[in-house]
Design a protein around this motif. Structure first.
Motif, mmCIF file in Angstrom:
data_model
loop_
_atom_site.group_PDB
_atom_site.id
_atom_site.type_symbol
_atom_site.label_atom_id
_atom_site.label_comp_id
_atom_site.label_asym_id
_atom_site.label_seq_id
_atom_site.Cartn_x
_atom_site.Cartn_y
_atom_site.Cartn_z
ATOM 1 N N SER A 140 -10.110 0.871 7.527
ATOM 2 C CA SER A 140 -9.300 -0.339 7.658
ATOM 3 C C SER A 140 -8.747 -0.429 9.077
ATOM 4 O O SER A 140 -8.363 0.582 9.671
ATOM 5 N N GLN A 162 -9.531 1.071 -1.669
ATOM 6 C CA GLN A 162 -8.349 1.379 -2.478
ATOM 7 C C GLN A 162 -8.761 1.531 -3.937
ATOM 8 O O GLN A 162 -9.457 0.677 -4.497
ATOM 9 N N TYR A 165 -13.238 1.439 -6.694
ATOM 10 C CA TYR A 165 -12.576 1.115 -5.437
ATOM 11 C C TYR A 165 -12.839 -0.345 -5.086
ATOM 12 O O TYR A 165 -13.909 -0.893 -5.402
ATOM 13 N N HIS A 171 -10.976 -3.343 1.426
ATOM 14 C CA HIS A 171 -9.966 -4.090 2.181
ATOM 15 C C HIS A 171 -10.115 -3.715 3.649
ATOM 16 O O HIS A 171 -9.834 -2.594 4.054
ATOM 17 N N THR A 219 -4.093 -2.791 2.242
ATOM 18 C CA THR A 219 -4.541 -2.575 0.865
ATOM 19 C C THR A 219 -4.231 -3.779 -0.009
ATOM 20 O O THR A 219 -4.883 -3.994 -1.037
#
Length: 541
Positions: free
Chosen positions: A145, A153, A161, A164, A168
């Motif tokens: 990220s 996440q 998951y 992102h 998050t």
């Protein structure tokens, strides 16, 4: 301002950060009525359009760039009637209205995500990017990220998951799903029907991901130069080939352009961040069926030299073909240009010069609120920080709050006249002497020079849409020539140093010095231009 559908070519676009322009109800946060109250001021600057950063319904984890309802105005900014009034007044003043559209991701509080995360079989199950863990329970790949840590996440409800690329709380939409693309386009059309004239497309290169979820390769240490993120951010340790700028994105932006074509005069401006942003800018604006124009972070970095600016612009010009660029030296994501490039030295002269230089490049221009005042970066103490990016990487990177502090309207009013309440970010004491009220009283202030220059530029067809040629005469003075289709040729010189410079033009013959009067720092005798520190010269050839 041109009234035809090509109004955007060579246009100057004033970016409004709504939280910080003007607060109308004294809750400490700028709002739409506050913007409306300052539209006359913005029109007086001589700009062609306004770009409003997100004002849509949002939990404000990323201050509007995490949208929970694309068709609603967040109550902290007002309501839809306020937005309608804003468009009406802006248009009455001759200003086009562009709005931010954040397409690649939503807030985790969006109703789409609330449904998608429930299970793997609901109607929105495939609207976001979900992936199973590795056998050891780790994320599916090594993607990172921008805001720190893995780009994945864990969600206990789906036992998967989600992707992102930013916070998050900003899950990425799955643009490989045609239903997602259509829903996004429908949201855009809602605002086009409201009468907006254009879209600034945030993080537009992030819409698609690699469906194979391949790992991004490591980047050598000597290539970890950031573009829009801090140097200590591990995001710089990878080539972002698989979570950014995927080839499928071109097809989507062609669909987007087809929608815009149904609303003549509406335009698209894409924010480009990729491993080769200049090449991506050319690709995304190629032909007449993609984005109208794009900008990247190339002039939003600490790099400041004649060679860097010239090489950056020439590299794009050589690959752009029939595409159209847009340039910016500041926005809500980077430190103020006066501090970043000049170290606050001789800030008034520098501010005048850098605006004139930017508006003399071929293309359109984005100008960030406060640049017309020559504002420097604000010092925001840790306890007052709001930006999650800065909080995460403090103290080596202080985030983006320093460029987002409220506008100083009056030096003798509480909070600079921005609000009577407690401002969401502190008003910088250093900004009060540069207030609008103070500068309006001084003929050659940064503000009045800005106004004079914008009006004068509209009268120079070469500077608005003419061809561009750099003249490598000096390593300390940027020299360029613009030539319009009607034959006007303008020579422009910009002293990038804080010292006097003499420039020998050689065989160039300047017919007339046309430098606007507020730029008092230049003169010409025979073929030699004299420039004061951060001086500017314009001449007819």
């Amino acid at each position: 301002m041109a009234s035809n559908i090509d109004w955007w070519r060579g246009a100057t676009i004033y970016q409004i950060y709504p939280r910080s322009l003007m607060d109308s109800n004294n809750d400490g946060i700028g709002d739409l009525p506050g913007i409306i109250s300052k539209l006359d001021y913005i029109a007086s600057l001589g700009v062609d359009a306004i770009w409003i950063s997100p004002c849509f319904k949002s939990p404000m984890k990323d201050f509007g760039y995490d949208i929970s309802d694309y068709r609603a105005i967040d109550p902290i900014f007002g309501d839809i009637d306020d937005f309608d009034q804003l468009i009406e007044k802006a248009h009455a003043l001759g200003l086009k209205v562009m709005i931010d559209q954040v397409l690649s991701h939503t807030s985790d509080q969006h109703k789409w995500f609330a449904e998608s995360r429930q299970d793997k079989i609901n109607p929105k199950a495939d609207w976001y990017v979900w992936a199973d863990p590795k056998p050891c329970g780790a994320p599916p790949n090594n993607w990172l990220s921008i805001f720190g840590g893995p780009a994945w996440q864990w969600d206990s409800r789906r036992r998967q998951y989600y992707l992102h690329n930013f916070l998050t709380s900003q899950p990425d939409l799955n643009f490989h799903n045609p239903e997602v693309q259509q829903a996004v386009l429908d949201n855009i059309e809602f605002w086009l029907q409201k009468g907006v004239d254009g879209l600034r497309l945030d993080a537009i290169t992030f819409c698609f991901h690699d469906q194979q979820l391949r790992d991004n390769p490591a980047k050598p240490e000597n290539e970890r130069a950031g573009r829009g993120f801090s140097e200590d951010n591990p995001y710089a340790y990878q080539y972002h080939y698989y979570n950014n700028d995927r080839p499928e994105n071109i097809v989507f932006i062609e669909h987007l352009r087809a929608l815009l074509n149904r609303y003549p005069g509406s335009v698209s401006l894409g924010e480009i961040a990729s491993e080769d942003s200049l090449a991506t800018m050319a690709e995304y604006t190629k032909g007449n069926n993609r984005l109208h124009m794009t900008y990247s972070f190339e002039l939003l970095t600490p790099d400041f030299s004649v060679e860097y600016v010239r090489n950056t612009v020439e590299t794009l010009e050589n690959s752009l073909g029939d595409g159209w660029p847009c340039w910016a030296v500041g926005n809500h994501d980077v430190s103020r240009v006066v501090s970043r490039w000049a170290g606050n030295a001789n800030s008034e002269a520098f501010s005048k010069m850098v605006t004139a230089m930017l508006c003399s490049l071929r293309g359109s221009v984005c100008l960030y609120q406060g640049e017309e005042l020559g504002l420097c970066e604000s010092e925001v103490p840790y306890e007052a920080l709001q930006d999650p990016y800065g909080i995460e990487f403090w103290p080596t990177f202080k985030g983006r709050d320093g460029c987002r502090t409220p506008m100083p309207w009056h030096d003798d009013c509480v909070n600079g006249g921005f609000t009577k309440g407690k401002p969401w970010l502190p008003v910088s004491p250093a900004h009060l002497t540069k207030s609008v009220k103070n500068q309006e009283r001084v003929t050659n202030s940064v503000l009045n020079t800005y106004r004079q220059f914008m009006k004068w530029r509209k009268e120079q067809p070469a500077l608005v849409t003419g061809a561009l040629e750099f003249l490598p005469i000096s390593n300390e003075v940027l020299v360029l020539k613009r030539k319009s289709a009607c034959g006007q040729q303008v020579l422009a010189c910009f002293n990038f140093t804080n010292s006097n410079k003499q420039l020998d033009l050689g065989e160039l013959s300047v017919v007339k010095n046309i430098t606007p009067s507020n730029f008092e720092h230049s003169s010409i005798e025979f073929n030699e231009v004299s420039l004061k520190p951060f001086g500017v010269f314009f001449g007819l050839l």
